[in-house]
Design an enzyme around this catalytic site. Structure first.
Site, PDB file in Angstrom:
ATOM      1  N   PRO A   2       0.828  -1.210   0.000  1.00 43.17           N
ATOM      2  CA  PRO A   2       0.000   0.000   0.000  1.00 43.17           C
ATOM      3  C   PRO A   2       0.860   1.257   0.000  1.00 43.17           C
ATOM      4  O   PRO A   2       1.818   1.370   0.763  1.00 43.17           O
ATOM      5  CB  PRO A   2      -0.793  -0.132   1.306  1.00 43.17           C
ATOM      6  CG  PRO A   2      -0.795  -1.588   1.609  1.00 43.17           C
ATOM      7  CD  PRO A   2       0.525  -2.097   1.121  1.00 43.17           C
ATOM      8  N   GLU A   3       0.517   2.195  -0.880  1.00 44.26           N
ATOM      9  CA  GLU A   3       1.235   3.460  -0.961  1.00 44.26           C
ATOM     10  C   GLU A   3       0.356   4.548  -0.345  1.00 44.26           C
ATOM     11  O   GLU A   3      -0.688   4.260   0.234  1.00 44.26           O
ATOM     12  CB  GLU A   3       1.607   3.743  -2.416  1.00 44.26           C
ATOM     13  CG  GLU A   3       2.465   2.635  -3.024  1.00 44.26           C
ATOM     14  CD  GLU A   3       2.828   2.856  -4.479  1.00 44.26           C
ATOM     15  OE1 GLU A   3       2.967   4.022  -4.901  1.00 44.26           O
ATOM     16  OE2 GLU A   3       2.979   1.856  -5.216  1.00 44.26           O
ATOM     17  N   LYS A  58       3.563   6.358   4.417  1.00 43.41           N
ATOM     18  CA  LYS A  58       2.860   5.078   4.341  1.00 43.41           C
ATOM     19  C   LYS A  58       2.532   4.505   5.723  1.00 43.41           C
ATOM     20  O   LYS A  58       2.077   3.365   5.826  1.00 43.41           O
ATOM     21  CB  LYS A  58       3.710   4.064   3.573  1.00 43.41           C
ATOM     22  CG  LYS A  58       4.066   4.487   2.154  1.00 43.41           C
ATOM     23  CD  LYS A  58       4.963   3.441   1.505  1.00 43.41           C
ATOM     24  CE  LYS A  58       5.501   3.913   0.167  1.00 43.41           C
ATOM     25  NZ  LYS A  58       6.394   2.902  -0.450  1.00 43.41           N
ATOM     26  N   HIS A  92      -5.359 -15.398   9.036  1.00 40.50           N
ATOM     27  CA  HIS A  92      -4.287 -14.405   9.067  1.00 40.50           C
ATOM     28  C   HIS A  92      -4.650 -13.162   9.884  1.00 40.50           C
ATOM     29  O   HIS A  92      -4.033 -12.112   9.717  1.00 40.50           O
ATOM     30  CB  HIS A  92      -3.909 -14.014   7.643  1.00 40.50           C
ATOM     31  CG  HIS A  92      -3.458 -15.175   6.814  1.00 40.50           C
ATOM     32  ND1 HIS A  92      -2.279 -15.843   7.051  1.00 40.50           N
ATOM     33  CD2 HIS A  92      -4.048 -15.810   5.761  1.00 40.50           C
ATOM     34  CE1 HIS A  92      -2.141 -16.822   6.173  1.00 40.50           C
ATOM     35  NE2 HIS A  92      -3.195 -16.825   5.387  1.00 40.50           N
ATOM     36  N   ARG A 111       1.320 -12.244   4.928  1.00 39.14           N
ATOM     37  CA  ARG A 111       2.768 -12.448   4.897  1.00 39.14           C
ATOM     38  C   ARG A 111       3.463 -12.084   6.211  1.00 39.14           C
ATOM     39  O   ARG A 111       4.669 -12.262   6.347  1.00 39.14           O
ATOM     40  CB  ARG A 111       3.376 -11.657   3.739  1.00 39.14           C
ATOM     41  CG  ARG A 111       2.776 -12.071   2.402  1.00 39.14           C
ATOM     42  CD  ARG A 111       3.332 -11.300   1.238  1.00 39.14           C
ATOM     43  NE  ARG A 111       4.707 -11.718   0.932  1.00 39.14           N
ATOM     44  CZ  ARG A 111       5.373 -11.304  -0.145  1.00 39.14           C
ATOM     45  NH1 ARG A 111       4.794 -10.478  -1.007  1.00 39.14           N
ATOM     46  NH2 ARG A 111       6.602 -11.708  -0.362  1.00 39.14           N
ATOM     47  N   ARG A 154      21.655  15.887  -6.391  1.00 46.04           N
ATOM     48  CA  ARG A 154      21.825  14.442  -6.428  1.00 46.04           C
ATOM     49  C   ARG A 154      21.963  13.964  -7.864  1.00 46.04           C
ATOM     50  O   ARG A 154      21.380  14.543  -8.770  1.00 46.04           O
ATOM     51  CB  ARG A 154      20.641  13.743  -5.746  1.00 46.04           C
ATOM     52  CG  ARG A 154      20.741  13.813  -4.243  1.00 46.04           C
ATOM     53  CD  ARG A 154      19.451  13.462  -3.554  1.00 46.04           C
ATOM     54  NE  ARG A 154      19.643  13.508  -2.115  1.00 46.04           N
ATOM     55  CZ  ARG A 154      19.693  14.624  -1.400  1.00 46.04           C
ATOM     56  NH1 ARG A 154      19.540  15.788  -2.006  1.00 46.04           N
ATOM     57  NH2 ARG A 154      19.887  14.584  -0.098  1.00 46.04           N
ATOM     58  N   ARG A 263      13.040  -2.881  -9.204  1.00 44.29           N
ATOM     59  CA  ARG A 263      11.576  -2.900  -9.303  1.00 44.29           C
ATOM     60  C   ARG A 263      11.155  -2.997 -10.766  1.00 44.29           C
ATOM     61  O   ARG A 263      11.761  -2.386 -11.640  1.00 44.29           O
ATOM     62  CB  ARG A 263      10.969  -1.619  -8.718  1.00 44.29           C
ATOM     63  CG  ARG A 263      11.404  -1.275  -7.314  1.00 44.29           C
ATOM     64  CD  ARG A 263      10.767  -2.176  -6.283  1.00 44.29           C
ATOM     65  NE  ARG A 263      11.060  -1.716  -4.940  1.00 44.29           N
ATOM     66  CZ  ARG A 263      10.303  -0.877  -4.252  1.00 44.29           C
ATOM     67  NH1 ARG A 263       9.204  -0.379  -4.799  1.00 44.29           N
ATOM     68  NH2 ARG A 263      10.629  -0.513  -3.028  1.00 44.29           N
TER      69      ARG A 263
END
EC number: 3.2.2.23
Length: 275
Positions: A2-3, A58, A92, A111, A154, A263
């Site tokens: 989840p973002e 988050k 769960h 998980r 950067r 990713r």
């Protein structure tokens, strides 16, 4: 994982369902998920009122009476739901907060990656990644001056930059891909090569994308559900994420998928040219 839009949707749902409720008992079925130790965690929360449900990046921050705050990170598969106490525990369901209205606030995580840290209120920003978290992606906090300074100082690929929670809070794999597509920036474009115009467009794209995703109650690609047990709908509005091989909605070129920052990364090779 989840973002920001998904966590914000969960926050809003939980706020409506549990703020003002009193925790009468806590059942911890997987002790590694909580800190301090399960017995202390449960004992400290018993009899406490849920005052406020907040979010930072988050992370969910749940404030209790007695000056306690629980920092909750959903990680990959974590979900909260409010159900009738008579309903059997799911396989769960790992942490259960029994409430004074006969319902349970249950945390489900297939998980077992999620974590809950109970700390004195005021110390929540010393937990884990909150120590170094960057500004929230809002016009007030993510200023053009800040973003320009961070990018110019950067030499990083743009996808890596957007995923770095110490730069900007809340963006993850889905929305990084979507924001870069909106901005016409290649995921591997080096951060200090962006023009002033590209930086301004990127900033506005971040605001636009996240606001639309929040309005759609998040993106459900795999298993995300909000506090009401419903899926989000923003997956129906995605431009590039998980659309490899399909035509770009802007130019018709097939969307490609590559690996960036370890990713899976989706982009249009025509609209997002690497310079």
């Amino acid at each position: 994982m989840p973002e920001l839009p998904e966590v914000e949707t969960v926050r809003r749902g939980l706020a409506a369902l549990v703020e003002g409720k009193i925790v009468t008992n806590v059942v911890v079925r997987y002790s590694k998920m909580v800190s301090p130790k399960a017995e202390i965690f449960a004992e400290e929360l018993e009899g406490k009122k849920i005052l406020n449900v907040r979010r930072r990046g988050k992370y969910l921050l749940i404030d209790f009476s007695g000056d306690y705050t629980m920092v909750s990170h959903l990680r990959m598969e974590g979900k909260y739901s409010v159900v009738d106490r008579r309903e059997e525990y799911g396989k769960h369901d790992h942490v259960i907060f029994e409430l004074d209205d006969g319902k349970d606030l249950r945390y489900n995580d297939t998980r077992k990656f999620g974590r809950m840290n109970l700390v004195p209120t005021g110390e929540e920003l010393q937990v884990g990644g909150l120590k170094t978290i960057g500004p929230e992606p809002t016009p007030e906090t993510l200023t053009l001056e800040y973003l320009t300074h961070q990018l110019r100082n950067r030499k990083r690929g743009m996808k890596s930059f957007l995923l770095d929670q110490s730069m900007i809070a809340g963006l993850g794999n889905i929305y990084a891909d979507e924001v870069l597509w909106l901005s016409k920036i290649h995921p591997q474009q080096i951060s200090n090569t962006l023009t002033d115009e590209e930086i301004a467009i990127l900033r506005e794209s971040i605001f636009e994308e996240l606001q639309l995703a929040i309005e759609a109650k998040g993106t459900t690609v795999f298993s995300y559900l909000n506090a009401d047990g419903h899926a989000g709908s923003f997956q129906n509005q995605l431009h590039v994420y998980h659309r490899q091989g399909l035509p770009c909605q802007r130019c018709g070129t097939p969307i490609e998928r590559i690996k960036v920052a370890q990713r899976g990364t989706h982009f249009c090779p025509h609209c997002q040219v690497l310079r």
